[in-house]
Scaffold this motif. Structure first.
Motif, short mmCIF file in Angstrom:
data_model
loop_
_atom_site.label_atom_id
_atom_site.label_comp_id
_atom_site.label_asym_id
_atom_site.label_seq_id
_atom_site.Cartn_x
_atom_site.Cartn_y
_atom_site.Cartn_z
N ALA A 192 0.85 -1.19 0.00
CA ALA A 192 0.00 0.00 0.00
C ALA A 192 0.89 1.24 0.00
O ALA A 192 1.99 1.21 0.54
CB ALA A 192 -0.88 -0.01 1.25
N PRO A 193 0.41 2.30 -0.64
CA PRO A 193 1.24 3.52 -0.67
C PRO A 193 1.46 4.07 0.74
O PRO A 193 0.58 4.02 1.58
CB PRO A 193 0.42 4.48 -1.54
CG PRO A 193 -0.93 3.89 -1.65
CD PRO A 193 -0.81 2.43 -1.43
N ARG A 194 2.68 4.56 0.97
CA ARG A 194 3.01 5.16 2.27
C ARG A 194 3.51 6.57 2.01
O ARG A 194 4.17 6.84 1.00
CB ARG A 194 4.10 4.36 2.96
CG ARG A 194 3.68 2.98 3.41
CD ARG A 194 4.89 2.21 3.90
NE ARG A 194 5.49 2.80 5.09
CZ ARG A 194 6.79 3.11 5.19
NH1 ARG A 194 7.59 2.91 4.18
NH2 ARG A 194 7.26 3.63 6.30
N TRP A 195 3.17 7.45 2.92
CA TRP A 195 3.61 8.83 2.76
C TRP A 195 4.10 9.39 4.09
O TRP A 195 3.77 8.88 5.16
CB TRP A 195 2.43 9.72 2.28
CG TRP A 195 1.80 9.28 1.01
CD1 TRP A 195 2.39 9.27 -0.22
CD2 TRP A 195 0.47 8.80 0.83
NE1 TRP A 195 1.50 8.82 -1.16
CE2 TRP A 195 0.30 8.53 -0.55
CE3 TRP A 195 -0.61 8.58 1.67
CZ2 TRP A 195 -0.88 8.05 -1.10
CZ3 TRP A 195 -1.80 8.11 1.13
CH2 TRP A 195 -1.93 7.83 -0.24
N ARG A 196 4.84 10.47 3.97
CA ARG A 196 5.19 11.25 5.16
C ARG A 196 4.39 12.55 5.07
O ARG A 196 4.54 13.31 4.12
CB ARG A 196 6.68 11.55 5.19
CG ARG A 196 7.10 12.45 6.35
CD ARG A 196 8.60 12.63 6.34
NE ARG A 196 9.25 11.38 6.73
CZ ARG A 196 9.75 11.18 7.95
NH1 ARG A 196 9.69 12.11 8.86
NH2 ARG A 196 10.33 10.03 8.25
N LEU A 197 3.53 12.75 6.04
CA LEU A 197 2.61 13.89 6.02
C LEU A 197 2.97 14.85 7.13
O LEU A 197 3.27 14.41 8.25
CB LEU A 197 1.17 13.38 6.21
CG LEU A 197 0.06 14.41 6.27
CD1 LEU A 197 -0.16 15.02 4.89
CD2 LEU A 197 -1.23 13.79 6.77
N SER A 198 2.99 16.13 6.82
CA SER A 198 3.17 17.09 7.92
C SER A 198 2.28 18.29 7.69
O SER A 198 1.95 18.63 6.55
CB SER A 198 4.64 17.50 8.04
OG SER A 198 5.17 17.77 6.77
#
Lengths: 229, 497
Positions: A192-198
């Motif tokens: 599954a796609p993973r992201w770094r969110l801020s």
């Protein structure tokens, strides 16, 4: 030294005027009736979520991650969604790819503007229209989007109660009247796609994050990874 | 009894030559002009202009003879399609006088001016103005007004004094006209009639009908009856008259944007009132503005759903109105409802003041407004696995098409390149991509999934594009791309989430 109030009725009038002014400056958005758009199942991280009837910004390190995050938010705002891009944009939004993020093609209206000013005009018109659930504008790198332009969009979103989203490239600086500015970058993943969110900035609040998140297609939710904060 | 219809017929004796001269401004204006066409092995004149006619040339003459008679004659091959198209354009131009105008090939125009003449100050003034306006276009024109179309046409072909015939006296008026010229009868028939002593329409009308019909057939009798006003074959106006239209002629030309906008508001209010009475909503409107110098400008707007809200329609016109070039000013405006659809009283146009319109209506209005300046589309799923054909752009006002289950997938990209970007890819021995050379840099690929092979849709036939191998690759930065390998070339075709 405390000066005793010499003229109570006059001060009462002043207080009333102040209250009136406060009512004028902090306008209640038309769309405030709708609940805010949650980001995580556990809302404790960033309050209740993104308010409708306001402008929000998403800066993406990669085009794909920005579009996916926008699709997740727009899927949650409900109603018809207008997706505005200019003809100069080299990428076309691909409706089949948005389905996994919960945004069905039935809810999507695609708009293509020949020039940037028309795209901006269309976004403002769309945000003023209470019949829409949300509107997103894809802003390329070189496109003029200053404080005045974003303030116009934000006021339009307040008037119409529409959830407004600006998709902007990475690394933009400068003032913006948007309620929040998010940053999303892809993380390497196996499935599954993973992201770094801020949360880079929010009006009346502190920046937050970054969080490492993954999208779970089965539940349609964003999962916060342990130790990502 | 219904008042008789009134027809204005225009005959353009030198139409083909004069029309050709208009499209060839390089032709010397003072030399005679003739057009020829090949008939079998011979080249014959088919049309001449006024100067050539004055020198004795006429259609039917051999081209060689004509050139011998008039050495400085300009000759050009005839273009019947062009002149027919030109005549249709001229009929549209003539709609400035009446909405019912018809081209009468090869060289006539017929205007139904019933009830229009008073706008121009009577039939005589209208006829004079029509002929003068045609003369200003460089066209020689003869005209006549009568209550039967064929009578007016016969008179226009023969008489140069622009006669106006009162209703009922057509038969008397056409009686002295020569049969050949007035009725356009074939040459052989004219000669046969002349041998019987019948030279004018009146001569022929006085004959017993049965022998005439036996000898010359029904067409002659039909033509005679029509010219005498006994039969009224229908005329076919150039464009079906619009469902509804409003015209305002202005005593003083206007040229400011504010004045034009204010006039448009009045026209829209009048049109919308008529639409409401007819239970209709407009789908397409055109505003035609006639300038003082005789040219016209036309703006067209469309709506996605039938609409008769004057305010909304005015907003749709706001943008195109800026493109009008008034120069010395506009003297006449016509607003046509080109297309209408039935619209019930529950539409937003009939809502009482202050009532909130339905959201549907508001959305439709927004799409109308945006649609004037942007391209709008609703994605409609298509039964295809080929990426470019997985959906099509449907009109935004159509009801959304339900997505079939299984359409779209987790492996689909979220963005597709408008134009695939060529890249160089180095592969492992087994064919999986290892690194890509993209935008001037080399990116090692940390992960690659694939290939997913798509075969072209062979059932459509034709030449097939090569099969495609799709790879989902991931760069060290985490960015995920959709690579396509087809026919030995690698391209970036899209962005993955």
């Amino acid at each position: 030294m405390v000066v005793p109030d010499p003229d109570p009725p006059r001060n009462a009038a002043l207080a009333r005027l102040r209250a009136e002014l406060a009512g004028l400056t902090t306008r209640t958005p038309a769309g405030s009736a709708g609940a805010p758009i949650p980001i995580f199942a556990d809302n404790s991280l960033i309050g209740a979520g993104l308010v409708r009837g306001a402008l929000h910004e998403v800066c993406a390190a990669s085009p794909g991650s920005g579009v996916a995050f926008a699709a997740i938010l727009l899927a949650r705002c409900g109603g018809q969604v207008l997706w505005i891009a200019t003809e100069q944009e080299s990428n076309l939004v691909w409706p089949p790819g948005l389905i996994p993020f919960g945004l069905a093609p039935e809810r999507l209206i695609l708009a293509r503007a020949a020039r940037w000013p028309e795209a901006l005009w269309a976004m403002e018109e769309a945000l003023r229209c209470p019949a829409l659930g949300g509107a997103v504008l894809m802003a390329g790198a070189g496109q003029g989007l200053d404080l005045t332009a974003t303030r116009r969009l934000h006021l339009a979103a307040e008037a119409g109660g529409v959830f407004g989203l600006l998709l902007r490239p990475d690394g933009i600086a400068g003032a913006s009247a948007a309620r929040t500015r998010w940053h999303i970058a892809p993380l390497s993943s196996t499935d599954a796609p993973r992201w770094r969110l801020s949360l880079l900035r929010q009006r009346g609040g502190a920046p937050a994050g970054p969080w490492n998140i993954a999208f779970e297609a089965a539940t349609g939710s964003l999962r916060l990874e342990a130790g990502g904060g | 009894m219904k008042p008789a219809r009134r027809y204005l017929a225009v005959h353009l004796p030198f139409w083909e030559a004069e029309h050709l001269r208009q499209s060839h401004p390089d032709l010397p204006a003072d030399t005679p002009l003739a057009l020829w066409a090949r008939q079998g092995a011979r080249r014959l004149l088919v049309a001449v202009d006024q100067a050539a006619a004055a020198a004795g040339l006429e259609p039917g003459q051999a081209l060689a003879d004509a050139e011998a008679l008039l050495p400085d004659l300009q000759v050009l091959p005839a273009t019947p399609e062009t002149s027919a198209a030109g005549l249709r354009e001229l009929a549209l131009w003539a709609q400035r006088f009446t909405p019912l105008s018809a081209p009468l090939p090869p060289d006539g125009l017929l205007l139904d001016i019933t009830g229009c003449d008073h706008l121009f100050g009577g039939e005589a003034t209208l006829l004079t103005k029509t002929l003068a306006d045609l003369a200003a276009l460089g066209l020689t024109a003869q005209g006549a007004v009568a209550s039967a179309a064929a009578s007016a046409m016969a008179l226009a072909r023969v008489q140069r004094d622009a006669p106006i015939i009162a209703a009922g006296s057509e038969e008397k008026a056409v009686a002295p006209l020569p049969l050949g010229l007035a009725l356009r009868l074939p040459g052989g028939m004219v000669e046969d009639l002349a041998r019987l002593g019948l030279r004018s329409i009146g001569d022929a009308l006085r004959q017993p009908r049965a022998p005439l019909a036996r000898r010359f057939g029904a067409p002659l009798l039909n033509a005679l009856d029509a010219a005498a006003g006994h039969r009224a074959p229908p005329i076919t106006p150039i464009a079906a008259p619009p469902d509804l239209s409003v015209t305002r002629a202005l005593p003083e030309p206007i040229l400011t944007a504010e004045a034009i906008a204010a006039l448009l508001d009045r026209l829209l209010a009048a049109l919308c009132a008529r639409l409401a009475r007819a239970g209709l909503g407009a789908r397409r409107l055109s505003l035609t503005a006639w300038r003082v110098d005789g040219t016209e400008q036309r703006l067209v707007i469309g709506t996605g759903a039938p609409n008769r809200d004057a305010g909304h329609l005015a907003r749709l016109f706001a943008e195109p109105l800026a493109s009008l070039a008034p120069e010395l000013g506009f003297e006449r405006f016509t607003l046509h409802a080109l297309a209408t659809d039935p619209m019930g009283a529950e539409g937003q146009g009939a809502l009482p003041m202050g009532a909130a319109p339905r959201p549907d209506g508001v959305l439709a209005q927004l799409l109308d407004r945006l649609g004037q300046r942007l391209r709008l589309a609703r994605p409609a799923p298509m039964p295809s696995h080929w990426p470019e054909r997985q959906w099509r752009a449907a009109p935004p006002h159509e009801a959304a098409i339900a997505t079939p289950p299984g359409w779209g997938s987790r492996t689909a990209p979220v963005l597709l390149r408008r134009r695939p970007e060529a890249v160089q890819v180095t592969t492992f021995a087994e064919g999986a991509p290892a690194a890509m050379h993209w935008r001037g840099r080399v990116y090692p690929l940390t992960r690659a999934e694939g290939p997913l092979r798509l075969e072209a849709e062979w059932w459509h036939g034709g030449t097939l594009p090569p099969a495609r191998d799709y790879h989902r690759v991931q760069l060290a930065s985490g960015e995920r791309l959709w690579l396509c390998h087809a026919g030995g070339r690698w391209v970036v075709q899209g962005d993955l989430p």
